[in-house]
Design a protein around this motif. Sequence first.
Motif, PDB file in Angstrom:
ATOM      1  N   SER A   1       1.130  -2.744  -7.951  1.00 13.46           N
ATOM      2  CA  SER A   1       2.505  -2.373  -8.019  1.00 13.46           C
ATOM      3  C   SER A   1       3.470  -3.307  -7.414  1.00 13.46           C
ATOM      4  CB  SER A   1       2.848  -0.901  -8.013  1.00 13.46           C
ATOM      5  OG  SER A   1       2.834  -0.808  -6.362  1.00 13.46           O
ATOM      6  N   ARG A   2       3.107  -4.155  -6.382  1.00 13.25           N
ATOM      7  CA  ARG A   2       3.748  -5.140  -5.729  1.00 13.25           C
ATOM      8  C   ARG A   2       3.891  -6.328  -6.124  1.00 13.25           C
ATOM      9  NH1 ARG A   2       2.677  -4.766   0.862  1.00 13.25           N
ATOM     10  NH2 ARG A   2       3.679  -3.069   1.124  1.00 13.25           N
ATOM     11  N   GLY A   3       3.029  -6.429  -7.540  1.00 19.82           N
ATOM     12  CA  GLY A   3       3.126  -7.705  -8.286  1.00 19.82           C
ATOM     13  C   GLY A   3       2.279  -8.923  -7.696  1.00 19.82           C
TER      14      GLY A   3
ATOM     15  N   GLY B   1      -2.803  -3.019  10.204  1.00 19.84           N
ATOM     16  CA  GLY B   1      -3.643  -2.669   9.158  1.00 19.84           C
ATOM     17  C   GLY B   1      -3.232  -3.793   8.274  1.00 19.84           C
ATOM     18  N   THR B   2      -4.262  -3.583   7.021  1.00 20.00           N
ATOM     19  CA  THR B   2      -4.146  -4.418   5.860  1.00 20.00           C
ATOM     20  C   THR B   2      -2.675  -4.317   5.216  1.00 20.00           C
ATOM     21  OG1 THR B   2      -6.368  -4.145   5.500  1.00 20.00           O
ATOM     22  CG2 THR B   2      -5.136  -4.981   3.733  1.00 20.00           C
ATOM     23  N   PRO B   3      -2.156  -5.418   4.546  1.00 23.78           N
ATOM     24  CA  PRO B   3      -0.980  -4.956   3.764  1.00 23.78           C
ATOM     25  C   PRO B   3      -0.948  -3.793   2.521  1.00 23.78           C
ATOM     26  CG  PRO B   3      -1.287  -7.319   4.061  1.00 23.78           C
ATOM     27  CD  PRO B   3      -2.391  -6.642   4.779  1.00 23.78           C
ATOM     28  N   GLY B   4      -0.071  -3.073   2.746  1.00 25.05           N
ATOM     29  CA  GLY B   4      -0.072  -1.796   1.784  1.00 25.05           C
ATOM     30  C   GLY B   4      -0.620  -0.615   2.216  1.00 25.05           C
ATOM     31  N   VAL B   5      -1.126  -0.339   3.283  1.00 30.76           N
ATOM     32  CA  VAL B   5      -1.718   0.736   4.079  1.00 30.76           C
ATOM     33  C   VAL B   5      -0.337   1.744   4.562  1.00 30.76           C
ATOM     34  CG1 VAL B   5      -3.767  -0.164   4.640  1.00 30.76           C
ATOM     35  CG2 VAL B   5      -2.064  -0.345   6.428  1.00 30.76           C
ATOM     36  N   GLY B   6       0.662   1.378   4.571  1.00 34.77           N
ATOM     37  CA  GLY B   6       1.621   2.358   5.004  1.00 34.77           C
ATOM     38  C   GLY B   6       2.411   2.077   6.258  1.00 34.77           C
ATOM     39  N   LYS B   7       2.134   0.838   6.854  1.00 29.29           N
ATOM     40  CA  LYS B   7       2.789   0.632   8.413  1.00 29.29           C
ATOM     41  C   LYS B   7       4.513   0.735   8.359  1.00 29.29           C
ATOM     42  CE  LYS B   7       1.213  -3.526   8.321  1.00 29.29           C
ATOM     43  NZ  LYS B   7       0.450  -3.504   6.949  1.00 29.29           N
TER      44      LYS B   7
ATOM     45  N   SER C   1      -4.155   6.783   5.950  1.00 27.24           N
ATOM     46  CA  SER C   1      -2.878   6.716   5.321  1.00 27.24           C
ATOM     47  C   SER C   1      -3.318   6.737   3.755  1.00 27.24           C
ATOM     48  CB  SER C   1      -2.485   5.539   5.702  1.00 27.24           C
ATOM     49  OG  SER C   1      -1.022   5.316   5.313  1.00 27.24           O
ATOM     50  N   ASN C   2      -3.568   8.004   2.939  1.00 27.14           N
ATOM     51  CA  ASN C   2      -3.849   7.819   1.576  1.00 27.14           C
ATOM     52  C   ASN C   2      -2.801   8.703   1.067  1.00 27.14           C
ATOM     53  OD1 ASN C   2      -6.314   6.514   1.486  1.00 27.14           O
ATOM     54  ND2 ASN C   2      -6.947   8.034   2.666  1.00 27.14           N
ATOM     55  N   THR C   3      -2.297   9.967   1.723  1.00 30.29           N
ATOM     56  CA  THR C   3      -1.281  10.764   1.163  1.00 30.29           C
ATOM     57  C   THR C   3      -0.324  11.173   1.794  1.00 30.29           C
ATOM     58  OG1 THR C   3      -2.583  12.733   2.203  1.00 30.29           O
ATOM     59  CG2 THR C   3      -3.547  12.100   0.154  1.00 30.29           C
ATOM     60  N   PRO C   4       0.878  11.796   0.924  1.00 32.19           N
ATOM     61  CA  PRO C   4       2.011  12.246   2.248  1.00 32.19           C
ATOM     62  C   PRO C   4       1.413  13.116   2.926  1.00 32.19           C
ATOM     63  CG  PRO C   4       2.569  12.108  -0.395  1.00 32.19           C
ATOM     64  CD  PRO C   4       1.004  12.019  -0.153  1.00 32.19           C
ATOM     65  N   GLU C   5       0.635  13.993   2.950  1.00 28.46           N
ATOM     66  CA  GLU C   5       0.031  14.768   4.016  1.00 28.46           C
ATOM     67  C   GLU C   5      -0.297  13.946   5.181  1.00 28.46           C
ATOM     68  OE1 GLU C   5      -0.936  15.248   0.493  1.00 28.46           O
ATOM     69  OE2 GLU C   5       0.597  16.846   0.268  1.00 28.46           O
ATOM     70  N   ASP C   6      -1.198  12.959   4.856  1.00 29.41           N
ATOM     71  CA  ASP C   6      -1.486  11.896   5.653  1.00 29.41           C
ATOM     72  C   ASP C   6      -0.465  11.440   6.593  1.00 29.41           C
ATOM     73  OD1 ASP C   6      -4.406  12.263   5.221  1.00 29.41           O
ATOM     74  OD2 ASP C   6      -4.376  10.435   4.045  1.00 29.41           O
ATOM     75  N   LEU C   7       0.614  11.061   5.897  1.00 33.73           N
ATOM     76  CA  LEU C   7       1.873  10.582   6.441  1.00 33.73           C
ATOM     77  C   LEU C   7       2.494  11.486   7.489  1.00 33.73           C
ATOM     78  CD1 LEU C   7       4.109   8.333   6.651  1.00 33.73           C
ATOM     79  CD2 LEU C   7       5.095   9.354   4.658  1.00 33.73           C
TER      80      LEU C   7
ATOM     81  N   THR D   1      -4.043  -0.114  -6.131  1.00 34.19           N
ATOM     82  CA  THR D   1      -2.767   0.444  -6.939  1.00 34.19           C
ATOM     83  C   THR D   1      -1.525  -0.007  -6.300  1.00 34.19           C
ATOM     84  OG1 THR D   1      -4.288   2.098  -7.858  1.00 34.19           O
ATOM     85  CG2 THR D   1      -1.879   2.731  -8.105  1.00 34.19           C
ATOM     86  N   ARG D   2      -1.425   0.340  -4.945  1.00 32.96           N
ATOM     87  CA  ARG D   2      -0.194   0.101  -4.241  1.00 32.96           C
ATOM     88  C   ARG D   2       0.083  -1.380  -4.314  1.00 32.96           C
ATOM     89  NH1 ARG D   2      -0.844   3.401   1.586  1.00 32.96           N
ATOM     90  NH2 ARG D   2      -1.561   5.386   0.380  1.00 32.96           N
ATOM     91  N   LEU D   3      -0.871  -2.181  -3.980  1.00 27.63           N
ATOM     92  CA  LEU D   3      -0.543  -3.634  -4.289  1.00 27.63           C
ATOM     93  C   LEU D   3      -0.231  -4.431  -5.425  1.00 27.63           C
ATOM     94  CD1 LEU D   3      -3.297  -5.007  -1.420  1.00 27.63           C
ATOM     95  CD2 LEU D   3      -0.812  -4.482  -1.159  1.00 27.63           C
TER      96      LEU D   3
HETATM   97  P1  DAT Z   1       2.897  -1.695   4.784  1.00 27.16           P
HETATM   98  O1  DAT Z   1       4.186  -1.639   5.360  1.00 27.16           O
HETATM   99  O2  DAT Z   1       1.614  -1.490   5.413  1.00 27.16           O
HETATM  100  O3  DAT Z   1       2.440  -2.887   3.826  1.00 27.16           O
HETATM  101  P2  DAT Z   1       4.239   0.519   3.002  1.00 27.16           P
HETATM  102  O4  DAT Z   1       4.570   1.175   3.974  1.00 27.16           O
HETATM  103  O5  DAT Z   1       5.291  -0.637   2.464  1.00 27.16           O
HETATM  104  O6  DAT Z   1       2.868  -0.232   3.570  1.00 27.16           O
HETATM  105  O7  DAT Z   1       3.543   1.227   1.976  1.00 27.16           O
HETATM  106  C1  DAT Z   1       2.847   0.620   0.777  1.00 27.16           C
HETATM  107  C2  DAT Z   1       3.356   1.641  -0.395  1.00 27.16           C
HETATM  108  O8  DAT Z   1       2.490   2.732  -0.158  1.00 27.16           O
HETATM  109  C3  DAT Z   1       4.716   2.158  -0.570  1.00 27.16           C
HETATM  110  O9  DAT Z   1       4.947   2.356  -2.016  1.00 27.16           O
HETATM  111  C4  DAT Z   1       4.423   3.670   0.172  1.00 27.16           C
HETATM  112  C5  DAT Z   1       3.144   3.999   0.062  1.00 27.16           C
HETATM  113  N1  DAT Z   1       2.769   4.659   0.966  1.00 27.16           N
HETATM  114  C6  DAT Z   1       2.693   4.685   2.403  1.00 27.16           C
HETATM  115  N2  DAT Z   1       2.119   5.493   3.096  1.00 27.16           N
HETATM  116  C7  DAT Z   1       1.504   6.448   2.075  1.00 27.16           C
HETATM  117  C8  DAT Z   1       1.036   7.548   2.387  1.00 27.16           C
HETATM  118  N3  DAT Z   1       0.607   8.046   3.419  1.00 27.16           N
HETATM  119  N4  DAT Z   1       0.408   8.250   1.194  1.00 27.16           N
HETATM  120  C9  DAT Z   1       1.012   7.839  -0.188  1.00 27.16           C
HETATM  121  N5  DAT Z   1       1.712   6.713  -0.209  1.00 27.16           N
HETATM  122  C10 DAT Z   1       1.799   5.982   0.862  1.00 27.16           C
END
Ligand code: DAT
Length: 174
Positions: free
Chosen positions: A111-113, A13-19, A149-155, A107-109
Amino acid sequence: MKTKKRPNILLTGTPGVGKTTLGKELAQRTGLCYINIGDLAQEGQLYDGYDEEYQCPILDEDRVVDELDEKMTDGGVIVDYHGCDLFPERWFHIVFVLRTDNSQLFTRLESRGYSVKKLQDNVQCEIFQTIYEEAMEAYKEEIVHQLSSNTPEDLEHNLEQIVQWTEQWIKDHN
Ligand code: DAT
């Protein structure tokens, strides 16, 4: 002694999606080995040139594949990378494409600058579902799954689903 067969899982998935977040926790819960391709390339300097436009080294895909092939053949590996068509199809038993809403991803990206260009390119990559389409071309459609992969509940939900799938796979193949 014969060791247990274990599956290989691709998280893409795209950088920042939570992999990375998902992959590391999944490794904790399943005992599978987590490998981040970006980190592996950095450690082994598995690069082939430099991309001036994006100001980053270019991955040497052949060397990455050579480096991992033996381990992947043994099984039990979770691979994390923002691309998926560089790997041999035979490596993976299941492929998860993580998806995040645009505003959230922005927003996530941010904050990565990331630079404005990198931000825009990555959010566009997500809008055009580039990685999902890449995965659908590179692997059998029936093994490719999208995950919100939007929320902690999704995780937590994703973790539970994949742990369950992994346990079932191990039962079925041993
Ligand atoms: P990736 O590895 O795809 O680049 P990451 O795991 O580093 O992504 O996550 C990017 C940011 O988003 C990091 O600050 C954690 C947050 N994040 C990841 N999964 C999330 C989720 N399901 N809900 C909320 N925030 C999440």
